[in-house]
Scaffold this motif. Structure first.
Motif, PDB file in Angstrom:
ATOM      1  N   LEU A  93       0.835  -1.208   0.000  1.00  0.00           N
ATOM      2  CA  LEU A  93       0.000   0.000   0.000  1.00  0.00           C
ATOM      3  C   LEU A  93       0.866   1.253   0.000  1.00  0.00           C
ATOM      4  CD1 LEU A  93      -2.935   0.968   0.080  1.00  0.00           C
ATOM      5  CD2 LEU A  93      -2.804   0.903   2.570  1.00  0.00           C
ATOM      6  N   PHE A  94       1.913   1.252   0.797  1.00  0.00           N
ATOM      7  CA  PHE A  94       2.837   2.393   0.820  1.00  0.00           C
ATOM      8  C   PHE A  94       3.480   2.600  -0.550  1.00  0.00           C
ATOM      9  CE2 PHE A  94       4.305   3.776   5.250  1.00  0.00           C
ATOM     10  CZ  PHE A  94       3.038   3.643   5.774  1.00  0.00           C
ATOM     11  N   LEU A  95       3.914   1.498  -1.161  1.00  0.00           N
ATOM     12  CA  LEU A  95       4.595   1.616  -2.446  1.00  0.00           C
ATOM     13  C   LEU A  95       3.642   2.006  -3.583  1.00  0.00           C
ATOM     14  CD1 LEU A  95       7.052  -1.420  -2.259  1.00  0.00           C
ATOM     15  CD2 LEU A  95       7.505   0.990  -1.749  1.00  0.00           C
ATOM     16  N   CYS A  96       2.353   1.674  -3.431  1.00  0.00           N
ATOM     17  CA  CYS A  96       1.376   1.997  -4.474  1.00  0.00           C
ATOM     18  C   CYS A  96       0.722   3.356  -4.275  1.00  0.00           C
ATOM     19  CB  CYS A  96       0.289   0.919  -4.526  1.00  0.00           C
ATOM     20  SG  CYS A  96       0.894  -0.658  -5.121  1.00  0.00           S
ATOM     21  N   SER A  97       0.706   3.870  -3.057  1.00  0.00           N
ATOM     22  CA  SER A  97       0.065   5.149  -2.782  1.00  0.00           C
ATOM     23  C   SER A  97       0.927   5.976  -1.836  1.00  0.00           C
ATOM     24  CB  SER A  97      -1.321   4.943  -2.173  1.00  0.00           C
ATOM     25  OG  SER A  97      -1.871   6.191  -1.802  1.00  0.00           O
ATOM     26  N   TYR A  98       1.633   6.926  -2.415  1.00  0.00           N
ATOM     27  CA  TYR A  98       2.462   7.797  -1.592  1.00  0.00           C
ATOM     28  C   TYR A  98       1.617   8.666  -0.669  1.00  0.00           C
ATOM     29  CZ  TYR A  98       6.758   6.542  -3.977  1.00  0.00           C
ATOM     30  OH  TYR A  98       7.837   5.859  -4.451  1.00  0.00           O
TER      31      TYR A  98
END
Length: 179
Positions: free
Chosen positions: A86-91
């Motif tokens: 989730l972190f890598l897909c949505s900054y």
């Protein structure tokens, strides 16, 4: 004689000095490139979360042999991996989450700094007051982050840089005061 006596703590504190210098350098790098700083934070936290999840999953089979609630490691591993992805897909989500994590970290660290500053009265009243003021400034920054998470996400890097600068200067001066 206890380890906190005045005589045992004499000598230049190289650890505090080096930590302080590093904090000041990182503060200036973050001020210079705030958008890259936030992306770097999200990227690092995402990768660390995924790695932590993999570690939990790898340890699941070993935990099963001696821990009846080993399913907790399985759930934790899966959650860590999902959070990392989730972190890598949505900054944006990552930035907001990091804002909360840092605000809690700042708050706890500032409270600890305030409580430990009292031992400095034995060394120097002036430094005690300076240290207390620096830790109170850090506490104010933490409260601003907690109360305004959206604002904190937008200005996180500047606040982190300022906190690192204040705390870094404090550490450098602490290194000199302990000699």
């Amino acid at each position: 004689m206890d380890s906190f006596s005045r005589d045992n703590n004499r000598g230049f504190d190289w650890g505090a000095f080096i930590a302080g210098i590093l904090m000041v350098v990182v503060a200036f790098l973050l001020i210079r490139n705030p958008e890259k700083g936030l992306h770097a934070f999200v990227l690092v936290f995402g990768i660390v979360s995924i790695l932590q999840g993999l570690v939990w999953l790898a340890g699941y089979s070993r935990f099963r042999q001696f821990f009846s609630r080993s399913w907790v490691t399985l759930v934790s591993g899966i959650l860590d991996i999902v959070v990392g992805i989730l972190f890598l897909c949505s900054y944006d989500i990552g930035g907001l989450t990091i804002a909360y994590l840092f605000s809690i970290w700042f708050f706890v660290d500032s409270i600890v700094g305030i409580s430990f500053s009292w031992h400095l009265k034995d060394f120097s009243t002036g430094y005690f007051i300076f240290n207390l003021i620096m830790n109170i400034l850090s506490l104010i920054i933490a409260v601003v982050l907690i109360l305004n998470p959206v604002l904190a996400a937008l200005s996180l890097i500047w606040l982190v840089a300022f906190w690192l600068l204040v705390f870094g200067i404090n550490e450098i001066i602490t290194a000199w005061m302990h000699r």
